[in-house]
Write an enzyme that holds these catalytic residues in place. Structure first.
Site: not given
Length: 306
Positions: A12, A14-17, A101, A126, A222
């Site tokens: 994405s 972002g940090v999580d993915s 989504c 993530g 989303c």
């Protein structure tokens, strides 16, 4: 000789993915990153941050030395998620677009693309969630697309998997995954399920993912992002002006642009009034939104306690 498993990770920006892809690499998997573009930037006059998100996702994949792909589900998102979202709002309901989504885009179209086009053994996201299956169980599970018929094959071998709460209760996202199919769950890894958000950020910092750590936490719709919700919705739905009416004395306190913009229980920000008022009912026929003051609610609660 051990078989190297191929996992396609949704990126994405972002940090999580980013940390999910990193952890998969550390486990020895062959990892491919895929960024999904699901909202037409032209429609929003450049407001959408998809291009920046894609660039950040690409930089993570470069740093991890893994392949990077982009896919577009703009048409699918519009027809299967956003149109339904708007129709429900017009009826006075407040659907959750993230749930839709995940069900239709990430764990259907993206999953099919990863397996059919990229040859994935499994996908990963993530999300902060866990399942009842270990990684190797996921790889062993046969990928069976959801049946299009009314009845399932009685001879089909099914290895049902449970969706479990994440270790970080505050960040747990199982609600948003509640409608994804068994066939999707059986082929999905959630690398962050056993971690806390703080620990994920620590891993990202140690890995040098500073560009994703600087990003603000995504809290918007989303794939559409965070924006002025009322202004955004009124670009697609006709305004239906009405009044804010006090349920205590019937007094009109102000006006609004559409009863469908408000959810029961939410705070109604009424121009010129500093004290908080909350939505308790809506009249679709007249467009009136009935509100109650915080002081009234407090007195009501005190009375019920006695």
């Amino acid at each position: 000789m051990q078989v190297v498993r191929h996992v396609v990770c949704a990126m994405s920006g972002g940090v999580d993915s980013a940390v999910s892809a990193l952890l998969l690499r550390r486990r020895g998997y062959q990892v491919t990153g895929v960024f999904m573009n699901n909202w037409d930037v032209v429609d929003e006059h450049g407001m959408c941050s998809a291009e920046k998100d894609c660039e950040d996702a690409y930089r993570v994949c470069q740093k991890l030395d893994i392949p990077f792909h982009q896919v577009s589900y703009v048409k699918e998102y519009w027809h299967e998620v956003f149109s339904y979202f708007l129709n429900e709002y017009e009826k006075g309901r407040t659907p959750n677009p993230d749930v839709l989504c995940n069900k239709h885009i990430k764990f259907n179209h993206f999953l099919n693309y990863a397996i059919d086009n990229l040859g994935a053994d499994a996908i990963a996201t993530g999300h902060y969630a866990r399942t009842s299956h270990e990684d190797e169980d996921i790889f062993q599970n046969q990928y069976l697309k959801s049946s299009q018929t009314l009845f399932r094959n009685r001879f089909e071998i099914r290895n049902n998997v449970k969706l479990l709460q994440a270790a970080d209760f505050f960040k747990d996202q199982t609600f948003f995954l509640s409608q994804i199919s068994q066939c999707a769950l059986r082929k999905t890894l959630f690398p962050l399920g056993g971690l806390t958000k703080d620990f994920v950020k620590k891993i990202a910092a140690e890995a040098g993912f500073h560009h994703v750590l600087k990003r603000k936490e995504s809290m918007g719709i989303c794939f559409i992002g965070e924006r002025n919700f009322e202004k955004f919705i009124l670009e697609y739905l006709e305004p239906q002006p009405g009044n804010f009416v006090s349920i205590e004395d019937g007094k009109i306190l102000g006006t609004h642009k559409g009863w469908f913009l408000f959810t029961l229980g939410q705070r109604a920000r009424i121009g010129g009034l500093r004290d908080p008022w909350f939505v308790v009912d809506k009249d679709v026929a007249t467009g009136d939104i009935f509100v109650v003051g915080a002081s009234f609610m407090s007195n009501l609660n005190n009375h019920s306690v006695r």
